[in-house]
Design an enzyme around this catalytic site. Structure first.
Site, short mmCIF file in Angstrom:
data_model
loop_
_atom_site.label_atom_id
_atom_site.label_comp_id
_atom_site.label_asym_id
_atom_site.label_seq_id
_atom_site.Cartn_x
_atom_site.Cartn_y
_atom_site.Cartn_z
N THR A 180 0.83 -1.20 0.00
CA THR A 180 0.00 0.00 0.00
C THR A 180 0.86 1.25 0.00
O THR A 180 1.89 1.30 0.65
CB THR A 180 -0.88 0.05 1.26
OG1 THR A 180 -1.84 -0.99 1.19
CG2 THR A 180 -1.61 1.39 1.38
N ASN A 239 8.99 -10.90 0.63
CA ASN A 239 7.62 -11.15 0.22
C ASN A 239 7.21 -12.62 0.25
O ASN A 239 6.10 -12.96 -0.14
CB ASN A 239 7.40 -10.58 -1.18
CG ASN A 239 7.33 -9.06 -1.13
OD1 ASN A 239 6.45 -8.50 -0.52
ND2 ASN A 239 8.31 -8.40 -1.74
N SER A 285 2.72 -15.27 6.97
CA SER A 285 2.93 -16.45 7.84
C SER A 285 4.16 -16.28 8.70
O SER A 285 4.76 -15.23 8.75
CB SER A 285 3.03 -17.72 6.99
OG SER A 285 4.08 -17.60 6.05
#
Lengths: 397, 397
Positions: free
Chosen positions: A192, A392, A397
């Site tokens: 974002t 990434n 997780s």
């Protein structure tokens, strides 16, 4: 009073223009204990506002709420959280975004629709509303028009940004301040791009929108790492009018653009996993739009980006990529320059093409597609590095 | 004669159908000393041929020459080299590709335009013609219809393929054989996909073209790692008619497709730097073409691909990617399944979404965009790994 202000302490960020207060605090949304809740308040006398929001069809709840609240061209505050994107949470997510606005409105005696909201972080988890609302009193108590308020807010919207990003640009009798985080398309770990731009110029909502939309198109939207457009991308411009100066539209556009350009360059420099900053300029096609399209195609090509990571002057990757762009070109008359050195002319390599030094952190790529058209466009991108993959590969997780 | 043929030694590759000979040799184009020159000869009685070539606007010299030579629907031989793409070399590259065809034509008493040519390797370096032509006598001397000829040819077209790729599929009274290298879009270090398909069916050039174009669309073109389309991508079908059997078109299409599907799966399995094989199926949009577009958008998203590398069930990456696809969708009713487990329903996460096990090498992703349309399409892709970056960061240097 005998204090002096060192040269590097010139006020910057969202409180640089008159009429604004800001704050940032640790509500506890992030497990790290870092700041995660920010607030920017426009104390007026004007409250003109404009926003540029993600074009993704899947839109986060705060984007939906902010679009609604800014529809009348007015906002008096924007609240932002990091650590959770509040995206893909259905009607519950909308309710959470509204409750966040409401908590600010209650404490500042505003209407709910005078408050904008933005979020950044992982998609698909509900906002921890008890935690977020629990931080609200502290947030409001910290509001200040000093530099410390701008600094705290810029810090609180970071996700994996290494440094806060703030800017200031001076107009004719007024200032434009800004803060941003991430990335959007440049350091996509954060998924974002958020930016809040403030000004004490006296502008109408229409003037604010023209300046912000134009600036975003030429700055944030020309940073392009991987073509990803987040569910949460948000840029907001707030105008207080506190300077009493009504600027010329063209001059105002330029000053807003300068502040956004500064933030965009900081985003490119800070993008995670990046070892190279690459500026790709294309000309010789069918006008500026086609030049932009072709530059994006090159900038998104993973083979090209890996070559940049390796400082490898493999101009064939540029040819192979641009050959797939849906734009005008003369396939026999393409030229390529790396760092100003001609490496390909008339679609064939030059004798010393493989010797060009690309070992520095900044690389320029100039491509002429051979039609003779003079219009050009530039995209800023980055390399594709081991760290990009690492960062990434385990984000949720 | 008392030899037995072990079960795993069933003839495969380009010499499996009757009427074909093949060879592979080391001319010395590659510094490694590995085989780098291959030849497939169609001894007839028919010589129908078809080709599917790259759509890249920048086209390598062998692509230009092959397109010209196959325009009449006939080829009697195809010569292929690895180690050099002969792309972006201007008129000299065309001359080199023609000289390569001529060297084969001279030795086999063919017309130059009865010989096709294909190349794979680095873009922008001239072919070392003395080296290439120096290997031609040995290449032609090695031609054989035995398995060894197919094996040598399949080996000689490898660049960084770990294993040669061959296949055979049986039709009603005829065979289709195939060899392939690479990758094109799946292991883009090699930048090119080459495939030669042979058959002893009796087919017209039009039948051959229909079968090859249809098969390529559903197999090679649905392998998609990064959207890259090489300057050299080439698939050729040669038909000898030696079986005497004229197949039904639909049946022939299916058999050619089976052979191509086999090669495509071998490409996916062997793709460099790959730790995950990912099949993405999309439905619930505006028909099969839109489903294909949406699946490609997901499969090309670097954030999604990094998540797959990390076995990270971050379904938010799927939503963020597919939200940018220019296709019909109901943004409030998107569902996602990983390995058959529902992780997102109505655009919101399911309770156990983060617990899905993606640790195995094969991952299926099913996305329903919520329009109710039943048509679906599947794209096969791979993860984005450290090795992908490593392999592609120093390809030319």
């Amino acid at each position: 009073m005998n204090e002096t202000t060192p040269a590097d302490a010139r006020p910057t960020g969202v409180t640089a223009p008159a009429g604004f207060r800001a704050a940032g605090t640790t509500a506890g949304i992030k497990a790290s204990g870092n700041r995660d809740l920010a607030l920017v308040v426009n104390d007026g006398p004007d409250h003109a506002a404009a926003a540029v929001l993600t074009l993704n069809r899947v839109q986060a709840a705060p984007v939906v709420v902010l679009r609604d609240h800014v529809a009348d061209g007015r906002l008096r505050a924007v609240v932002l959280n990091s650590g959770n994107a509040n995206a893909c949470n259905g009607a519950a997510g909308i309710a959470d975004a509204l409750a966040t606005c409401e908590a600010v409105a209650d404490r500042l005696d505003l209407a709910v629709d005078e408050v904008g909201v933005a979020s950044t972080g992982l998609i698909g988890d509900r906002l921890p509303m008890d935690v977020l609302l629990g931080g609200m009193d502290d947030l409001v108590a910290g509001l200040t028009g000093d530099q410390s308020g701008a600094d705290a807010a810029a810090d609180a919207i970071r996700t994996t940004d290494l440094v806060p990003k703030q800017a200031v640009a001076a107009g004719a009798g007024y200032l434009v301040g800004a803060m941003g985080k991430g990335v959007g398309m440049i350091s996509p770990a954060m998924a974002t791009m958020l930016a809040v731009i403030t000004t004490d110029a006296r502008v109408t909502p229409a003037m604010a929108h023209e300046a912000l939309a134009g600036a975003a198109e030429l700055t944030f939207n020309r940073l392009d790492v991987d073509g990803s457009t987040s569910t949460n991308d948000t840029a907001v411009l707030l105008a207080s009018g506190a300077s009493g100066v009504t600027p010329d539209q063209a001059e105002f556009n330029a000053v807003v653009r300068a502040a956004c350009e500064d933030i965009a360059r900081q985003m490119q420099a800070d993008a995670e996993g990046v070892t190279k900053r690459v500026a790709i300029t294309v000309r010789g096609t069918g006008g500026e739009e086609q030049a932009l399209t072709a530059a994006r195609v090159i900038g998104r090509d993973n083979l090209f980006k890996c070559a940049m990571f390796g400082s490898d002057p493999n101009w064939g990757r540029v040819l192979a990529a641009v050959g797939t762009a849906p734009v005008a070109m003369d396939p026999e008359r393409i030229s390529v320059r790396f760092n100003g050195h001609l490496v390909c002319a008339d679609t064939a390599g030059t004798p010393d093409a493989r010797e060009v030094d690309l070992s520095g952190p900044d690389i320029t790529v100039e491509v002429d597609l051979g039609t003779g058209d003079a219009a050009s466009a530039t995209i800023r991108t980055t390399d594709l590095s081991h760290d990009y993959v690492h960062i990434n590969s385990a984000y949720s997780s």
